[in-house]
Write an enzyme that holds these catalytic residues in place. Structure first.
Site, PDB file in Angstrom:
ATOM      1  N   HIS A  92       0.821  -1.208   0.000  1.00 41.35           N
ATOM      2  CA  HIS A  92       0.000   0.000   0.000  1.00 41.35           C
ATOM      3  C   HIS A  92       0.859   1.264   0.000  1.00 41.35           C
ATOM      4  O   HIS A  92       1.955   1.306   0.577  1.00 41.35           O
ATOM      5  CB  HIS A  92      -0.892   0.037   1.236  1.00 41.35           C
ATOM      6  CG  HIS A  92      -2.145  -0.771   1.095  1.00 41.35           C
ATOM      7  ND1 HIS A  92      -3.047  -0.575   0.072  1.00 41.35           N
ATOM      8  CD2 HIS A  92      -2.651  -1.778   1.860  1.00 41.35           C
ATOM      9  CE1 HIS A  92      -4.056  -1.424   0.212  1.00 41.35           C
ATOM     10  NE2 HIS A  92      -3.846  -2.167   1.280  1.00 41.35           N
ATOM     11  N   CYS A 170       0.156   2.733  -4.683  1.00 40.23           N
ATOM     12  CA  CYS A 170      -0.651   3.858  -5.151  1.00 40.23           C
ATOM     13  C   CYS A 170      -0.174   5.181  -4.574  1.00 40.23           C
ATOM     14  O   CYS A 170       0.272   5.253  -3.446  1.00 40.23           O
ATOM     15  CB  CYS A 170      -2.109   3.666  -4.745  1.00 40.23           C
ATOM     16  SG  CYS A 170      -2.914   2.291  -5.553  1.00 40.23           S
TER      17      CYS A 170
END
Length: 345
Positions: A92, A170
């Site tokens: 993440h 991301c």
């Protein structure tokens, strides 16, 4: 100068098992990359550190913030001129409010270790930017690097050392409302005829803040307060230095680092998990790079790897566009300085 005298790598895969932030393909990504580094690029297995949050009982090191930074520091401290260094992160990402004066709405990027001890690195200002948005080159030489964790590593490298970062995470744009705690949109797509679950590899700022608040029991929206309270000296240097010291750092020279990013700043990188028919889960960008390398046995430039990965993702229907951040010279340099047949590693 001959490159590849010594080749070292740190590979980090975070799946966040048994949490609402769980991903599925990140460990597979870095295990596959380890094999490619050894078989194609001549890396010695003993010089590759693998950190994953695999199930209990594994002998691997857990990718906490402190452990990731310790592994990177060991790699950089052992570097000499001519060495090739590589950091692959699959997990993440998050965006947090910038501390820079006069830019209240700007956000800085971070990767999210398993313990949420964020490692900052404002990749958009990391080095001279070559980001192929609609195949145009944008000059960012005048900007300063806002965060320090990755910058400190790069600035310590001996002259002539190559340091490549492949970040499959991301850097989503904007913050969600406080009431919303979801990671991001959930979608089902058809990939090679197989139905797959696609999850974006991002944790919104408010979700990061809520998690850290549950650890510290402190009522504040200042994320630095939570990180310093819970992690102390292991927290990012970004939160440990006074603002005037953060702003006093000179910008990096344009040839000191190479970043291959899984998507543009306003996009998400996908984590793919086959719903039916079996098959391994994977990160879309990591898998695209693997396919590019498999289909092209000859040496590729950093620019070629990114552009070919973009094409792979486009053909598969992914709405993410990998970017390359580096100097002009490094854009044309061979990816990981792949050795030729007559070159020893």
């Amino acid at each position: 100068m001959e490159k590849g005298k010594k080749r070292m790598a740190v590979l980090v895969g975070c799946n966040y098992p048994n949490t609402k932030y769980e991903l599925h393909g990140c460990i597979n990504d870095v295990i596959a990359m380890r094999e490619v580094l050894i078989k194609r690029f001549g890396f010695d297995p003993s010089r590759i550190e693998l950190l994953t949050d695999a199930p209990a009982g594994s002998s691997l090191v857990v990718p906490t913030g402190a452990n990731i930074k310790a592994a990177l520091n060991r790699m950089v401290d052992g570097a000499e001129a001519g060495d090739v260094l590589f950091f692959h992160y699959s997990g993440h990402g998050a965006r947090i409010p910038s501390k820079k004066r006069g830019r209240p709405f700007r956000q800085d990027e971070a990767i999210v270790p398993t313990d949420f001890n964020l490692i900052t690195g404002n990749y958009s200002y990391y080095v001279y930017l070559i980001c192929f948005i609609v195949f145009k080159t944008k000059d960012m030489k005048s900007h300063k690097f806002a965060d320090l964790d990755f910058r400190q590593l790069v600035s310590r490298l001996p002259k002539g050392t190559s340091f490549t970062i492949l970040s499959d995470s991301c850097h989503s744009g904007g913050l969600i409302d406080k009431e919303k705690e979801q990671i991001g949109p959930y979608s089902i797509i058809q990939n090679n005829g197989k139905e797959c679950c696609s999850n974006p590899k991002t944790i919104p700022f408010q979700s990061v803040l809520q998690h850290l608040s549950s650890l510290t029991r402190i009522s504040t929206s200042d994320i630095g307060t939570h990180l310093l309270e819970f992690f102390g000296v292991d927290a990012s240097i970004r939160f440990r230095l006074p603002l005037h010291e953060l702003e006093s750092f000179e910008s990096l020279k344009p040839d000191e680092g190479i970043l291959l990013s899984g998507c543009q700043a306003n996009e998400t990188s996908a984590d793919m998990n086959p719903v039916k028919g079996g098959g391994k889960a994977y990160g879309a960008f990591s898998d695209a790079v693997q396919r590019v390398l498999k289909e092209n046995s000859g040496a590729l430039s950093n620019r070629e790897v990114v552009m070919m990965a973009r094409k792979v993702l486009e053909e598969k229907g992914f709405d993410q566009h990998p970017c390359l951040y580096c100097s002009d010279d490094n854009a044309e340099a061979k990816f990981l300085w792949q050795p030729t047949d007559d070159q020893s590693c």
